[in-house]
Design a protein around this motif. Structure first.
Motif, PDB file in Angstrom:
ATOM      1  N   ARG A 150       5.683   4.081  19.039  1.00  0.00           N
ATOM      2  CA  ARG A 150       6.004   4.730  17.754  1.00  0.00           C
ATOM      3  C   ARG A 150       5.451   3.896  16.621  1.00  0.00           C
ATOM      4  O   ARG A 150       5.487   2.667  16.669  1.00  0.00           O
ATOM      5  CB  ARG A 150       7.517   4.892  17.588  1.00  0.00           C
ATOM      6  N   ASN A 162       5.590   3.916  12.226  1.00  0.00           N
ATOM      7  CA  ASN A 162       6.113   4.518  11.004  1.00  0.00           C
ATOM      8  C   ASN A 162       5.290   4.028   9.826  1.00  0.00           C
ATOM      9  O   ASN A 162       5.396   2.867   9.415  1.00  0.00           O
ATOM     10  CB  ASN A 162       7.590   4.149  10.832  1.00  0.00           C
ATOM     11  N   GLU A 169       5.403   4.897   6.672  1.00  0.00           N
ATOM     12  CA  GLU A 169       6.210   4.620   5.473  1.00  0.00           C
ATOM     13  C   GLU A 169       6.808   3.219   5.537  1.00  0.00           C
ATOM     14  O   GLU A 169       6.844   2.490   4.542  1.00  0.00           O
ATOM     15  CB  GLU A 169       7.318   5.667   5.323  1.00  0.00           C
ATOM     16  N   SER A 170       7.264   2.823   6.713  1.00  0.00           N
ATOM     17  CA  SER A 170       7.823   1.483   6.884  1.00  0.00           C
ATOM     18  C   SER A 170       6.752   0.417   6.690  1.00  0.00           C
ATOM     19  O   SER A 170       6.996  -0.641   6.102  1.00  0.00           O
ATOM     20  CB  SER A 170       8.443   1.363   8.283  1.00  0.00           C
ATOM     21  N   TYR A 171       5.545   0.699   7.193  1.00  0.00           N
ATOM     22  CA  TYR A 171       4.411  -0.214   7.009  1.00  0.00           C
ATOM     23  C   TYR A 171       4.102  -0.399   5.523  1.00  0.00           C
ATOM     24  O   TYR A 171       3.924  -1.525   5.047  1.00  0.00           O
ATOM     25  CB  TYR A 171       3.206   0.363   7.765  1.00  0.00           C
ATOM     26  N   TYR A 211      -3.645   5.545  12.087  1.00  0.00           N
ATOM     27  CA  TYR A 211      -2.901   6.558  11.325  1.00  0.00           C
ATOM     28  C   TYR A 211      -3.662   6.926  10.050  1.00  0.00           C
ATOM     29  O   TYR A 211      -3.805   8.111   9.712  1.00  0.00           O
ATOM     30  CB  TYR A 211      -1.515   6.029  10.977  1.00  0.00           C
TER      31      TYR A 211
END
Length: 693
Positions: free
Chosen positions: A169, A171, A173-175, A387
């Motif tokens: 997984r 994320n 946004e977290s990155y 991504y």
């Protein structure tokens, strides 16, 4: 062994912002020296066992990593022992690179493990259906191989479980949230430490060079070239940094491999990878002009047509070595910095390069440049890049902020903006850059594009690429012309004489460098030469005498294969193993014709023919021909007696004895045993004549 380090401020910030997603890079360097496992695989294990800065925990974690490698990683020379272990234990987990291929004669898919050494491992559809890249290039994975005890089945091993070695997984946004805690310069250093380099030992300019190396991994359809000395780590980022990148090392680049295999109806590498990188680009052999044309189409807009229009995102990176002095090249009126590229790479290919990184400015590989600090887990950073390549388009943002000068033409603008996009994705994934930072990237991008244009202008005999003074307008509205450091003030490059490289006065060329004489021979010139050669070849009628040498399928057939797309060969004696081997050699000669698409074999059999052997060997040959986009069809006719080879370009070749006109060597350890040009022949007549096309 010392495991404790005193964390600096950047280490502390990184551990706080990305807890559980960082790793000590010195631990990687210690393990890496003893294995050829890719970096992202090793860091996958380090992240599992060594996500700590406590010496005792790291000590235990390192031991666990080494034990895992010892237990699960197979070295190529240990393949037999690994297979024996599975047969004895019933199953075992391995860390290996897994490929899956469809075998037509078996009507099923087989897995192959690189180091395990088996090419026929049974695999369930669910694995290759869910993981496309198993079918193109393969992936590193933790794979459980089990032994098959059913005697009736024609395989010994099967895949019981398979888990790709990559993040499950990610994320974004977290990155981006974690990135907010860092200044631009801090984040630049984080990226460099994450790829294993210590930024404190690099100049600001060299730091930007390393970021540019990452650009093809984060920007879709980005065409990148880096030429420079050996030993500067050019191929590392594309071979070991990301599981989404594949490296082609030399050899022949075909449209079937790269773009689309018509025989299989399957897209090539560009459909499965984020980046397709060509190592040692000067050694690439491109024999089919169609490959270059499709490459041009794809590099221009990420699409091409092979019966149907195909769209893909893969970037292309071309890396190679320059053995000559850069100063001598730029001061020469004869030669340019595209010198190592293969001659098939004409100006139209070069014009599609967005960025030419000056590899001669990169430091040589040395442990002195390796970091012992914390960095993001390689796989985590690779996922962030993957991504953004798929989902994060910054082109409109760049277009709205960047005003370019009048000398910037269409492909210049596209290349410059895509380079800036890549820098923004790498260094500012979730927010805009400041004006100062933005224009720093713009200036660097313009320099990298200008390097492309200067060399094209030097090579072109007219003024098509003469607008080399590329510029931009800064925040105050002032126009700034960007220069390349290696050519500033060098008139031989900036104001080249208007003549072709292959002729003219050599007074200003350098004598100390050995250079090819036909460096700029274009595909068009080659096609003219081909047309001339077709008109020059004539019918031939001759006899090969008993004991003669110097006769091969290539010497007999080669000149007549030009522009053939189909070959029909009638020969009743393609039955015994040595006769099948002769036919393989014939096919090896035939496929050197880049236009060839079909080979038809019409042969016969008798009661002594081992049809099972014949079918097995012919099926293997069919499979290998399909990989290069050539279809082999075989028809058995028990009453066939004639011997004839018909080409659809109008030529017919008759060899009295068919393909089997060689004497058996006295020993397989004598001259002529392997090189057929030295093999003695049997007596036979050869008739080559033109028929209606």
């Amino acid at each position: 062994m010392q495991f404790e380090i005193e964390m600096d401020e950047l280490d502390k910030k990184l551990n706080t912002a990305f807890d559980g997603k960082v790793v000590r890079k010195d631990l990687l360097h210690r393990i890496k020296k003893g294995t050829n496992v890719p970096t992202f695989v090793l860091e996958f294990l380090l992240a599992r066992y060594c996500a700590s800065n406590e010496p005792a925990e790291i000590q235990a974690g390192m031991e666990a990593v080494l034990a895992t490698l010892d237990e699960n990683y197979v070295r190529p020379d240990e393949a037999n022992a690994a297979q024996s272990r599975v047969a004895t234990k019933g199953k075992h987990k391995f860390i290996d690179k897994v490929h899956v291929r469809y075998v037509e004669k078996d009507k099923r898919h087989w897995a192959a493990l690189e180091n395990f050494g088996s090419q026929k491992v049974a695999i369930a559809e669910k694995f290759y259906r869910d993981i496309d890249r198993l079918l193109e290039g393969g992936i590193w994975a933790e794979v459980v191989i089990a032994h098959n005890d059913i005697d009736e089945d024609k395989y010994a091993f099967y895949v019981e479980d398979l888990r790709p070695i990559q993040l499950k997984r990610f994320n974004f946004e977290s990155y981006c949230e974690g990135r907010k805690d860092f200044t631009r310069d801090d984040w630049l250093d984080v990226i460099l430490r994450s790829v294993g380099l210590e930024p404190m030992k690099l100049t600001p300019r060299v730091k930007l060079h390393f970021i540019a190396r990452l650009a093809p991994l984060v920007e879709a359809n980005f065409n990148f070239v880096e030429l420079g000395p050996r030993g500067t780590g050019k191929s590392y980022f594309f071979s070991e940094f990301s599981p989404y990148s594949t490296l082609i090392s030399g050899g022949q680049a075909t449209k079937a491999t790269l773009f689309y295999n018509n025989a299989r109806g399957k897209i090539g590498l560009v459909g499965f990878w984020d980046t397709v990188a060509f190592d040692e680009v000067g050694g690439i052999k491109v024999k089919d002009p169609d490959t270059i044309q499709i490459m041009k189409d794809y590099m221009a807009n990420g699409r091409f047509s092979r019966g149907a229009e195909i769209i893909a995102n893969a970037s292309m990176a071309f890396i190679g070595n320059i053995d000559q002095s850069i100063e001598q090249i730029v001061r020469s009126s004869e030669h340019d910095l595209f010198l190592p590229l293969p001659p098939q790479f004409d100006l139209a290919v070069m014009d599609r390069f967005a960025c030419y990184l000056p590899g001669w400015e990169m430091p040589k590989n040395s442990s002195a440049y390796l970091t012992g600090r914390f960095g993001l887990i390689t796989d985590y950073l690779a996922e962030a890049f993957h991504y953004q390549l798929k989902h994060n388009n910054r082109y409109e943002e760049v277009s709205s902020r960047l005003k370019l000068g009048n000398a910037v033409e269409g492909r210049d603008e596209k290349g410059i903006k895509k380079t800036v996009c890549a820098f923004l994705k790498i260094l500012h994934p979730g927010a805009p850059a400041s004006d100062k930072e933005f224009h720093e990237y713009a200036e660097y991008a313009i320099e990298c594009r200008r390097r492309v244009k200067e060399q094209m202008n030097k090579r072109k005999p007219d003024d098509e690429f003469a607008l080399i003074d590329l510029s931009y307008f800064d925040a105050s509205g002032e126009e700034k012309v960007v220069h390349c450091p290696e050519t500033r003030g060098i008139s031989a490059t900036l104001e080249p004489s208007r003549r072709r490289l292959s002729g003219g006065d050599d007074s200003s060329s350098f004598a100390s460098v050995s250079l090819p004489k036909e460096l700029t021979r274009s595909v068009h010139e080659e096609s003219v030469a081909v047309e001339n050669s077709i008109s020059e070849i004539e019918e031939q009628h001759y006899t090969i005498s008993y004991g003669d040498t110097g006769h091969t399928y290539e010497s007999i057939l080669g000149p007549y294969l030009t522009k053939a797309t189909e070959i029909v060969i009638e020969d009743p004696y393609i039955r015994a193993p040595h006769q099948i081997a002769n036919f393989v050699r014939f096919c090896e000669t035939a496929v050197k014709c880049p236009t060839l698409r079909n080979i038809q074999l019409i042969t016969s059999y008798d009661e002594k023919t081992d049809l099972a052997l014949l079918n097995e060997k012919i099926d293997e040959l069919k499979q290998s021909l399909l990989e290069i986009d050539v279809v082999l069809t075989v028809t058995l006719n028990e009453v066939l007696h004639d011997r004839e080879i018909r080409l659809d370009n109008g030529w017919t070749v008759k060899i009295g004895r068919g393909l089997d006109f060689y004497q058996k060597p006295d020993s397989w350890f004598t001259i002529g045993a392997n090189d057929y040009s030295l093999r003695r022949c049997l007596e036979t007549k050869v008739d080559i004549f033109r028929t209606s096309r």
